[in-house]
Design a protein around this motif. Structure first.
Motif, PDB file in Angstrom:
ATOM      1  N   MET A   1      73.361  31.845  47.088  1.00  0.00           N
ATOM      2  CA  MET A   1      71.818  32.620  47.809  1.00  0.00           C
ATOM      3  C   MET A   1      70.025  31.690  46.134  1.00  0.00           C
ATOM      4  SD  MET A   1      72.513  36.229  48.092  1.00  0.00           S
ATOM      5  CE  MET A   1      71.020  37.215  49.153  1.00  0.00           C
ATOM      6  N   SER A   2      69.704  31.815  46.829  1.00  0.00           N
ATOM      7  CA  SER A   2      68.168  30.929  46.278  1.00  0.00           C
ATOM      8  C   SER A   2      67.404  32.527  46.145  1.00  0.00           C
ATOM      9  CB  SER A   2      67.658  30.133  46.796  1.00  0.00           C
ATOM     10  OG  SER A   2      66.805  30.845  48.286  1.00  0.00           O
ATOM     11  N   GLN A   3      66.583  32.257  44.935  1.00  0.00           N
ATOM     12  CA  GLN A   3      65.605  33.496  44.414  1.00  0.00           C
ATOM     13  C   GLN A   3      64.252  32.767  45.358  1.00  0.00           C
ATOM     14  OE1 GLN A   3      65.088  33.301  40.193  1.00  0.00           O
ATOM     15  NE2 GLN A   3      66.243  35.470  40.056  1.00  0.00           N
ATOM     16  N   ARG A   4      63.430  34.282  45.879  1.00  0.00           N
ATOM     17  CA  ARG A   4      62.160  34.084  45.544  1.00  0.00           C
ATOM     18  C   ARG A   4      61.458  34.407  44.373  1.00  0.00           C
ATOM     19  NH1 ARG A   4      60.877  39.036  47.980  1.00  0.00           N
ATOM     20  NH2 ARG A   4      62.199  40.333  48.737  1.00  0.00           N
ATOM     21  N   PRO A   5      60.230  34.533  45.023  1.00  0.00           N
ATOM     22  CA  PRO A   5      58.834  35.153  44.462  1.00  0.00           C
ATOM     23  C   PRO A   5      59.314  36.753  44.369  1.00  0.00           C
ATOM     24  CG  PRO A   5      58.128  33.782  45.489  1.00  0.00           C
ATOM     25  CD  PRO A   5      59.556  33.606  45.716  1.00  0.00           C
ATOM     26  N   TYR A   6      58.901  37.182  42.821  1.00  0.00           N
ATOM     27  CA  TYR A   6      58.780  38.990  42.998  1.00  0.00           C
ATOM     28  C   TYR A   6      56.798  38.755  43.770  1.00  0.00           C
ATOM     29  CZ  TYR A   6      58.634  43.640  41.834  1.00  0.00           C
ATOM     30  OH  TYR A   6      58.364  45.035  41.225  1.00  0.00           O
ATOM     31  N   ARG A   7      56.946  39.633  45.123  1.00  0.00           N
ATOM     32  CA  ARG A   7      56.029  40.041  45.559  1.00  0.00           C
ATOM     33  C   ARG A   7      55.076  42.057  44.665  1.00  0.00           C
ATOM     34  NH1 ARG A   7      58.583  38.499  50.619  1.00  0.00           N
ATOM     35  NH2 ARG A   7      59.777  40.395  50.889  1.00  0.00           N
ATOM     36  N   LEU A   8      54.246  40.970  43.728  1.00  0.00           N
ATOM     37  CA  LEU A   8      53.500  42.136  43.423  1.00  0.00           C
ATOM     38  C   LEU A   8      52.307  42.437  44.194  1.00  0.00           C
ATOM     39  CD1 LEU A   8      52.860  44.516  40.765  1.00  0.00           C
ATOM     40  CD2 LEU A   8      52.360  42.828  39.913  1.00  0.00           C
ATOM     41  N   GLY A   9      52.106  43.790  44.690  1.00  0.00           N
ATOM     42  CA  GLY A   9      51.518  44.165  45.108  1.00  0.00           C
ATOM     43  C   GLY A   9      49.689  44.746  43.805  1.00  0.00           C
ATOM     44  N   LEU A  10      48.801  44.719  43.989  1.00  0.00           N
ATOM     45  CA  LEU A  10      47.350  45.173  43.902  1.00  0.00           C
ATOM     46  C   LEU A  10      46.848  46.303  44.093  1.00  0.00           C
ATOM     47  CD1 LEU A  10      45.878  45.172  40.889  1.00  0.00           C
ATOM     48  CD2 LEU A  10      44.790  43.119  41.237  1.00  0.00           C
ATOM     49  N   THR A  11      46.112  47.576  43.527  1.00  0.00           N
ATOM     50  CA  THR A  11      45.377  47.962  44.791  1.00  0.00           C
ATOM     51  C   THR A  11      44.631  48.625  43.725  1.00  0.00           C
ATOM     52  OG1 THR A  11      44.973  49.241  47.305  1.00  0.00           O
ATOM     53  CG2 THR A  11      46.915  49.539  45.657  1.00  0.00           C
ATOM     54  N   GLY A  12      43.451  49.203  44.141  1.00  0.00           N
ATOM     55  CA  GLY A  12      42.717  50.375  43.762  1.00  0.00           C
ATOM     56  C   GLY A  12      41.709  50.842  44.261  1.00  0.00           C
ATOM     57  N   SER A  13      41.152  51.732  43.901  1.00  0.00           N
ATOM     58  CA  SER A  13      39.620  52.147  44.558  1.00  0.00           C
ATOM     59  C   SER A  13      38.688  51.592  43.992  1.00  0.00           C
ATOM     60  CB  SER A  13      39.678  54.089  44.585  1.00  0.00           C
ATOM     61  OG  SER A  13      40.265  54.641  45.496  1.00  0.00           O
ATOM     62  N   ILE A  14      37.169  51.529  45.226  1.00  0.00           N
ATOM     63  CA  ILE A  14      36.194  50.024  44.445  1.00  0.00           C
ATOM     64  C   ILE A  14      35.547  51.102  42.539  1.00  0.00           C
ATOM     65  CG2 ILE A  14      34.756  52.615  45.291  1.00  0.00           C
ATOM     66  CD1 ILE A  14      32.574  50.013  46.010  1.00  0.00           C
ATOM     67  N   GLY A  15      35.762  50.576  41.911  1.00  0.00           N
ATOM     68  CA  GLY A  15      35.111  50.219  41.132  1.00  0.00           C
ATOM     69  C   GLY A  15      35.678  50.935  39.553  1.00  0.00           C
ATOM     70  N   MET A  16      37.460  50.420  40.387  1.00  0.00           N
ATOM     71  CA  MET A  16      38.621  50.768  39.814  1.00  0.00           C
ATOM     72  C   MET A  16      39.293  49.728  38.566  1.00  0.00           C
ATOM     73  SD  MET A  16      39.400  54.059  39.610  1.00  0.00           S
ATOM     74  CE  MET A  16      39.719  54.984  40.965  1.00  0.00           C
ATOM     75  N   GLY A  17      38.141  48.082  38.438  1.00  0.00           N
ATOM     76  CA  GLY A  17      38.451  47.430  38.051  1.00  0.00           C
ATOM     77  C   GLY A  17      40.316  46.051  38.661  1.00  0.00           C
ATOM     78  N   LYS A  18      40.025  46.769  40.250  1.00  0.00           N
ATOM     79  CA  LYS A  18      40.327  45.420  40.688  1.00  0.00           C
ATOM     80  C   LYS A  18      40.811  44.136  40.749  1.00  0.00           C
ATOM     81  CE  LYS A  18      40.821  46.251  45.055  1.00  0.00           C
ATOM     82  NZ  LYS A  18      41.029  43.981  45.703  1.00  0.00           N
ATOM     83  N   SER A  19      39.788  43.868  40.500  1.00  0.00           N
ATOM     84  CA  SER A  19      39.409  42.069  40.461  1.00  0.00           C
ATOM     85  C   SER A  19      39.302  41.797  39.059  1.00  0.00           C
ATOM     86  CB  SER A  19      37.350  42.011  41.370  1.00  0.00           C
ATOM     87  OG  SER A  19      37.552  42.570  42.691  1.00  0.00           O
TER      88      SER A  19
ATOM     89  N   ARG B   1      58.704  28.388  44.685  1.00  0.00           N
ATOM     90  CA  ARG B   1      58.724  28.124  43.557  1.00  0.00           C
ATOM     91  C   ARG B   1      58.491  29.198  42.954  1.00  0.00           C
ATOM     92  NH1 ARG B   1      62.651  24.267  43.151  1.00  0.00           N
ATOM     93  NH2 ARG B   1      62.334  23.248  44.768  1.00  0.00           N
ATOM     94  N   ALA B   2      57.412  30.245  43.184  1.00  0.00           N
ATOM     95  CA  ALA B   2      56.943  30.451  41.736  1.00  0.00           C
ATOM     96  C   ALA B   2      57.918  31.948  41.673  1.00  0.00           C
ATOM     97  CB  ALA B   2      55.314  31.083  42.408  1.00  0.00           C
ATOM     98  N   PRO B   3      57.815  32.365  39.890  1.00  0.00           N
ATOM     99  CA  PRO B   3      58.658  33.629  40.039  1.00  0.00           C
ATOM    100  C   PRO B   3      58.099  35.098  40.581  1.00  0.00           C
ATOM    101  CG  PRO B   3      57.725  32.662  37.856  1.00  0.00           C
ATOM    102  CD  PRO B   3      57.626  31.878  38.873  1.00  0.00           C
ATOM    103  N   LEU B   4      56.663  34.928  40.624  1.00  0.00           N
ATOM    104  CA  LEU B   4      56.200  36.093  40.558  1.00  0.00           C
ATOM    105  C   LEU B   4      54.158  35.692  41.937  1.00  0.00           C
ATOM    106  CD1 LEU B   4      55.254  38.944  39.932  1.00  0.00           C
ATOM    107  CD2 LEU B   4      54.148  38.347  37.575  1.00  0.00           C
ATOM    108  N   VAL B   5      54.440  37.033  42.969  1.00  0.00           N
ATOM    109  CA  VAL B   5      52.974  36.144  43.215  1.00  0.00           C
ATOM    110  C   VAL B   5      52.030  37.163  43.221  1.00  0.00           C
ATOM    111  CG1 VAL B   5      54.114  33.839  44.199  1.00  0.00           C
ATOM    112  CG2 VAL B   5      54.436  36.717  45.024  1.00  0.00           C
ATOM    113  N   LEU B   6      51.066  37.304  43.440  1.00  0.00           N
ATOM    114  CA  LEU B   6      50.572  38.759  43.590  1.00  0.00           C
ATOM    115  C   LEU B   6      49.488  39.048  44.061  1.00  0.00           C
ATOM    116  CD1 LEU B   6      48.989  41.464  41.548  1.00  0.00           C
ATOM    117  CD2 LEU B   6      47.142  39.760  41.030  1.00  0.00           C
ATOM    118  N   PHE B   7      49.687  40.284  45.496  1.00  0.00           N
ATOM    119  CA  PHE B   7      48.799  39.745  46.562  1.00  0.00           C
ATOM    120  C   PHE B   7      48.339  41.281  46.271  1.00  0.00           C
ATOM    121  CE2 PHE B   7      52.723  38.668  47.750  1.00  0.00           C
ATOM    122  CZ  PHE B   7      52.046  37.915  48.503  1.00  0.00           C
ATOM    123  N   ASP B   8      46.445  40.706  45.770  1.00  0.00           N
ATOM    124  CA  ASP B   8      45.576  41.487  45.716  1.00  0.00           C
ATOM    125  C   ASP B   8      45.181  42.015  46.719  1.00  0.00           C
ATOM    126  OD1 ASP B   8      42.954  42.734  45.176  1.00  0.00           O
ATOM    127  OD2 ASP B   8      41.900  40.729  44.149  1.00  0.00           O
TER     128      ASP B   8
END
Length: 202
Positions: free
Chosen positions: A1-19, A106-113
Motif C-alpha cells: 500500500m502506498s502512502q498519500r498526503p496527510y490532509r489537514l484542514g484549516l479554518t477559523g472565523s473572520i479575523g482569527m488569523g487563518k490567512s 507525493r507530498a507528505p502533507l497538504v493543507l486545505f484552507d
C-alpha cells in the motif's frame, strides 16, 4: 500500500488569523489549497463556473466572468437561488480540489484552507482539523481595521458562521493567534514535523 498526503484542514472565523496561518504553512513548503481562491478562479473570465451561472443568473455574468456584487444582489432578491448556485458550483470546486490533490500526491502533507469547513462537512474527508482562534476583542479590532468594515457588517458575518467555541470544540488542534506571528510560526513548524510522519496509507 502506498502512502498519500496527510490532509489537514484549516479554518477559523473572520479575523482569527487563518490567512496568516495558511501563509506560514506555505512558507514552510506545504502545498495549500485555498477554497476562496478556487471559487475566484471558477468565477474569473473563462472559469468553469461562468457557464454554469450564466444559465442561472445571466445578469451576474459579463465579459470578465461573474460579477460578485451582482450575484449577491440577485441572491438577496431571490434567496432560494443560493441553493441552486451552490449545487452548480460545489461539484466544480470538488474537481478543482481533486486536481490539486493529484498534483501533490507525493507530498507528505497538504493543507486545505476552508472558511466554512465544518459548515460544509469537509471534516468528513480530511484527516485532521486545525482551528485558529483568539479573543473576541482582538478579533473585532482586527476586522474593524479593514477597509470598509463596520460593526453591522461584522455582526452579519458572525451570524452566518459557526460560533468560535464550537469550532474549537470540534478541532483536533487549536492555535491561539493573539500573541503575534512568532508563536504561531513555531506551532505551525512543530505540527508540520508531526504530521509529515503521519501520512496515511491510501
Amino acid at each position: 500500500m502506498s502512502q498519500r498526503p496527510y490532509r489537514l484542514g484549516l479554518t477559523g472565523s473572520i479575523g482569527m488569523g487563518k490567512s496568516t496561518t495558511a501563509a506560514l504553512f506555505a512558507a514552510a513548503g506545504v502545498p495549500v489549497w485555498d477554497a476562496d481562491a478556487a471559487v475566484d478562479a471558477l468565477y474569473a473570465k473563462d472559469g468553469a463556473g461562468v457557464a454554469a451561472l450564466a444559465e442561472l443568473v445571466p445578469g451576474a455574468v459579463g465579459d470578465n466572468g461573474v460579477d460578485r456584487a451582482a450575484l449577491r444582489s440577485e441572491i438577496q432578491k431571490d434567496p432560494p437561488l443560493l441553493a441552486q448556485i451552490e449545487a452548480a458550483i460545489h461539484p466544480l470546486v470538488a474537481t478543482h480540489r481533486a486536481a490539486f490533490l493529484e498534483r501533490h500526491a507525493r507530498a507528505p502533507l497538504v493543507l486545505f484552507d476552508i472558511p466554512l469547513l465544518f459548515e460544509t462537512n469537509a471534516q468528513t474527508w480530511l484527516d485532521g482539523v486545525l482551528v485558529v482562534s483568539t479573543t473576541p476583542e482582538i478579533q473585532r479590532a482586527r476586522v474593524l481595521a479593514r477597509k470598509g468594515m463596520s460593526d453591522d457588517f461584522l455582526n452579519n458575518i458572525l451570524a452566518r458562521q459557526m460560533p468560535d467555541a464550537e469550532k474549537r470544540a470540534r478541532a483536533d488542534w487549536v492555535f491561539d493567534t493573539g500573541n503575534g506571528v512568532t508563536p504561531v510560526r513555531k506551532a505551525v513548524l512543530a505540527l508540520i514535523a508531526r504530521l509529515q510522519e503521519a501520512a496515511p496509507h491510501a
